[in-house]
Motif scaffolding. Structure first.
Motif, mmCIF file in Angstrom:
data_model
loop_
_atom_site.group_PDB
_atom_site.id
_atom_site.type_symbol
_atom_site.label_atom_id
_atom_site.label_comp_id
_atom_site.label_asym_id
_atom_site.label_seq_id
_atom_site.Cartn_x
_atom_site.Cartn_y
_atom_site.Cartn_z
ATOM 1 N N SER A 94 -32.305 6.169 -25.667
ATOM 2 C CA SER A 94 -31.116 5.462 -26.158
ATOM 3 C C SER A 94 -29.855 5.984 -25.478
ATOM 4 O O SER A 94 -28.962 5.200 -25.112
ATOM 5 C CB SER A 94 -30.984 5.611 -27.675
ATOM 6 N N LEU A 95 -29.763 7.296 -25.296
ATOM 7 C CA LEU A 95 -28.612 7.873 -24.601
ATOM 8 C C LEU A 95 -28.568 7.401 -23.151
ATOM 9 O O LEU A 95 -27.496 7.055 -22.620
ATOM 10 C CB LEU A 95 -28.681 9.406 -24.645
ATOM 11 N N PHE A 96 -29.716 7.359 -22.505
ATOM 12 C CA PHE A 96 -29.793 6.885 -21.129
ATOM 13 C C PHE A 96 -29.386 5.414 -21.055
ATOM 14 O O PHE A 96 -28.617 5.004 -20.178
ATOM 15 C CB PHE A 96 -31.218 7.073 -20.603
ATOM 16 N N ALA A 97 -29.884 4.604 -22.016
ATOM 17 C CA ALA A 97 -29.553 3.178 -22.038
ATOM 18 C C ALA A 97 -28.066 2.960 -22.301
ATOM 19 O O ALA A 97 -27.438 2.085 -21.686
ATOM 20 C CB ALA A 97 -30.386 2.467 -23.105
ATOM 21 N N LEU A 98 -27.495 3.744 -23.213
ATOM 22 C CA LEU A 98 -26.062 3.640 -23.497
ATOM 23 C C LEU A 98 -25.247 3.918 -22.243
ATOM 24 O O LEU A 98 -24.286 3.198 -21.930
ATOM 25 C CB LEU A 98 -25.678 4.625 -24.602
ATOM 26 N N GLY A 99 -25.630 4.936 -21.509
ATOM 27 C CA GLY A 99 -24.909 5.291 -20.286
ATOM 28 C C GLY A 99 -24.980 4.207 -19.239
ATOM 29 O O GLY A 99 -23.949 3.736 -18.733
ATOM 30 N N HIS A 100 -26.203 3.761 -18.909
ATOM 31 C CA HIS A 100 -26.283 2.805 -17.804
ATOM 32 C C HIS A 100 -25.822 1.408 -18.204
ATOM 33 O O HIS A 100 -25.364 0.640 -17.357
ATOM 34 C CB HIS A 100 -27.679 2.798 -17.160
ATOM 35 N N SER A 101 -25.897 1.067 -19.495
ATOM 36 C CA SER A 101 -25.385 -0.234 -19.934
ATOM 37 C C SER A 101 -23.865 -0.288 -19.809
ATOM 38 O O SER A 101 -23.292 -1.297 -19.382
ATOM 39 C CB SER A 101 -25.786 -0.502 -21.385
ATOM 40 N N THR A 102 -23.213 0.816 -20.163
ATOM 41 C CA THR A 102 -21.746 0.871 -20.118
ATOM 42 C C THR A 102 -21.221 0.710 -18.698
ATOM 43 O O THR A 102 -20.349 -0.127 -18.423
ATOM 44 C CB THR A 102 -21.251 2.199 -20.706
ATOM 45 N N THR A 103 -21.754 1.502 -17.786
ATOM 46 C CA THR A 103 -21.228 1.466 -16.422
ATOM 47 C C THR A 103 -21.717 0.254 -15.640
ATOM 48 O O THR A 103 -21.068 -0.164 -14.689
ATOM 49 C CB THR A 103 -21.600 2.757 -15.667
ATOM 50 N N LEU A 104 -22.849 -0.316 -16.034
ATOM 51 C CA LEU A 104 -23.287 -1.552 -15.388
ATOM 52 C C LEU A 104 -22.252 -2.649 -15.627
ATOM 53 O O LEU A 104 -21.793 -3.310 -14.683
ATOM 54 C CB LEU A 104 -24.652 -1.972 -15.933
ATOM 55 N N LEU A 105 -21.874 -2.830 -16.897
ATOM 56 C CA LEU A 105 -20.895 -3.866 -17.227
ATOM 57 C C LEU A 105 -19.519 -3.544 -16.644
ATOM 58 O O LEU A 105 -18.856 -4.398 -16.058
ATOM 59 C CB LEU A 105 -20.804 -4.022 -18.745
ATOM 60 N N PHE A 106 -19.094 -2.291 -16.796
ATOM 61 C CA PHE A 106 -17.781 -1.883 -16.283
ATOM 62 C C PHE A 106 -17.728 -2.035 -14.766
ATOM 63 O O PHE A 106 -16.745 -2.530 -14.210
ATOM 64 C CB PHE A 106 -17.511 -0.426 -16.677
ATOM 65 N N GLY A 107 -18.779 -1.598 -14.084
ATOM 66 C CA GLY A 107 -18.787 -1.617 -12.624
ATOM 67 C C GLY A 107 -18.704 -3.014 -12.051
ATOM 68 O O GLY A 107 -18.079 -3.237 -11.001
ATOM 69 N N VAL A 108 -19.322 -3.993 -12.722
ATOM 70 C CA VAL A 108 -19.293 -5.366 -12.220
ATOM 71 C C VAL A 108 -18.002 -6.073 -12.623
ATOM 72 O O VAL A 108 -17.344 -6.705 -11.803
ATOM 73 C CB VAL A 108 -20.524 -6.149 -12.730
ATOM 74 N N LEU A 109 -17.630 -5.967 -13.893
ATOM 75 C CA LEU A 109 -16.460 -6.705 -14.382
ATOM 76 C C LEU A 109 -15.164 -6.212 -13.750
ATOM 77 O O LEU A 109 -14.250 -6.996 -13.508
ATOM 78 C CB LEU A 109 -16.376 -6.596 -15.902
ATOM 79 N N TRP A 110 -15.075 -4.896 -13.497
ATOM 80 C CA TRP A 110 -13.857 -4.336 -12.902
ATOM 81 C C TRP A 110 -13.985 -4.173 -11.388
ATOM 82 O O TRP A 110 -13.116 -3.621 -10.756
ATOM 83 C CB TRP A 110 -13.509 -3.014 -13.564
ATOM 84 N N ASP A 111 -15.093 -4.668 -10.845
ATOM 85 C CA ASP A 111 -15.284 -4.695 -9.392
ATOM 86 C C ASP A 111 -14.994 -3.333 -8.762
ATOM 87 O O ASP A 111 -14.212 -3.210 -7.823
ATOM 88 C CB ASP A 111 -14.390 -5.766 -8.764
ATOM 89 N N THR A 112 -15.626 -2.296 -9.301
ATOM 90 C CA THR A 112 -15.422 -0.943 -8.775
ATOM 91 C C THR A 112 -15.955 -0.840 -7.355
ATOM 92 O O THR A 112 -17.066 -1.286 -7.056
ATOM 93 C CB THR A 112 -16.137 0.089 -9.664
ATOM 94 N N ASN A 113 -15.169 -0.266 -6.505
ATOM 95 C CA ASN A 113 -15.523 -0.140 -5.097
ATOM 96 C C ASN A 113 -16.116 1.250 -4.847
ATOM 97 O O ASN A 113 -15.440 2.163 -4.393
ATOM 98 C CB ASN A 113 -14.290 -0.376 -4.217
ATOM 99 N N VAL A 114 -17.381 1.391 -5.172
ATOM 100 C CA VAL A 114 -18.070 2.670 -5.033
ATOM 101 C C VAL A 114 -19.216 2.501 -4.040
ATOM 102 O O VAL A 114 -19.930 1.491 -4.071
ATOM 103 C CB VAL A 114 -18.624 3.162 -6.384
#
Length: 242
Positions: A94-114
């Motif tokens: 659950s902790l792993f899922a919480l982490g990758h779910s958060t940054t998956l959405l953030f990374g796409v919606l905010w178009d992070t250039n990483v």
């Protein structure tokens, strides 16, 4: 702590038993990058042609991405390696899922250039970290034990950025973007549960054998080697692309 660490180098029989794991790691990491994160031409072409809300295709793509993502699976394998109770497995996953779910959405919606290469190198580092943790290396070297729950959450964040860098390759149409992303994320969780179920079944049978603790040392060394190979592979790609 793994018994082999108290008794010195693992025996020859243990090394032979872990040889298939090492070979599989080499084959996986030297194979096509599509096995880990790459977007196949067919998937990418289909996504670029559609628009609007398409929940089932994105659900499928999310599940496919996780099931074929050997770097995610290696980390999950390390996380559950010494977890014997389902409630403990549930907490860490659950902790792993919480982490990758958060940054998956953030990374796409905010178009992070990483850089995808650097993120995937950190994902490889997460595999190395967990293997060393399973080997009891931090207690031996530094006399401390890192908080495994915090580490799982933090590395989950990086795994999510890895997912985000690749889903951006789909070049999804803005129409229906959020529902499609949520469907993709649900698919990732479904894929994770399927993969985790398979891992736990195999681990359950393996733990019942007399050789589990003898072979645990070399299995984690093989996992650490796979992580190091992934780091080297991604850093090489980053240097060439720079």
């Amino acid at each position: 702590m793994i018994p082999a660490l108290r008794g010195g180098a693992p025996c020859i029989r243990t090394a032979r038993a872990a040889l298939p794991l090492f070979v599989l790691a080499i084959l996986a990491l030297t194979g096509a990058d599509a096995l880990a994160h790459g977007v196949t031409a067919g998937d990418k072409g289909y996504i670029q042609e559609i628009s609007g809300m398409n929940l089932l295709p994105f659900l499928y793509l999310g599940a496919k991405h996780m099931v074929t993502g050997y770097d995610h699976l290696l980390f999950l394998f390390g996380v559950v390696f010494f977890l014997y109770r389902l409630e403990h497995v549930a907490i860490y996953v659950s902790l792993f899922a919480l982490g990758h779910s958060t940054t998956l959405l953030f990374g796409v919606l905010w178009d992070t250039n990483v850089s995808a290469y650097l993120i995937d190198a950190i994902i490889g580092l997460s595999v190395v970290y967990k293997a060393l943790d399973n080997l009891g290396a931090y207690r031996r070297w530094f006399g401390v034990q890192p908080n495994t729950k915090v580490a799982t959450l933090v590395f989950g964040l990086f795994h999510g950025f890895g997912l985000a860098t690749k889903i951006r390759e789909f070049e999804i149409a803005p129409d229906g973007l959020i529902p499609n992303l949520l469907a993709f994320n649900v698919g990732v969780e479904i894929g994770q549960l399927l993969a985790l179920s398979a891992i736990l079944i195999v681990m359950g049978f393996w733990r019942r054998t007399d050789g589990f603790l003898r072979h645990a040392y070399t299995a984690n060394v093989a996992m650490m080697t796979a992580g190091l190979l992934l780091i080297g592979y991604q850093l090489t790609g980053w240097a060439v692309a720079a």
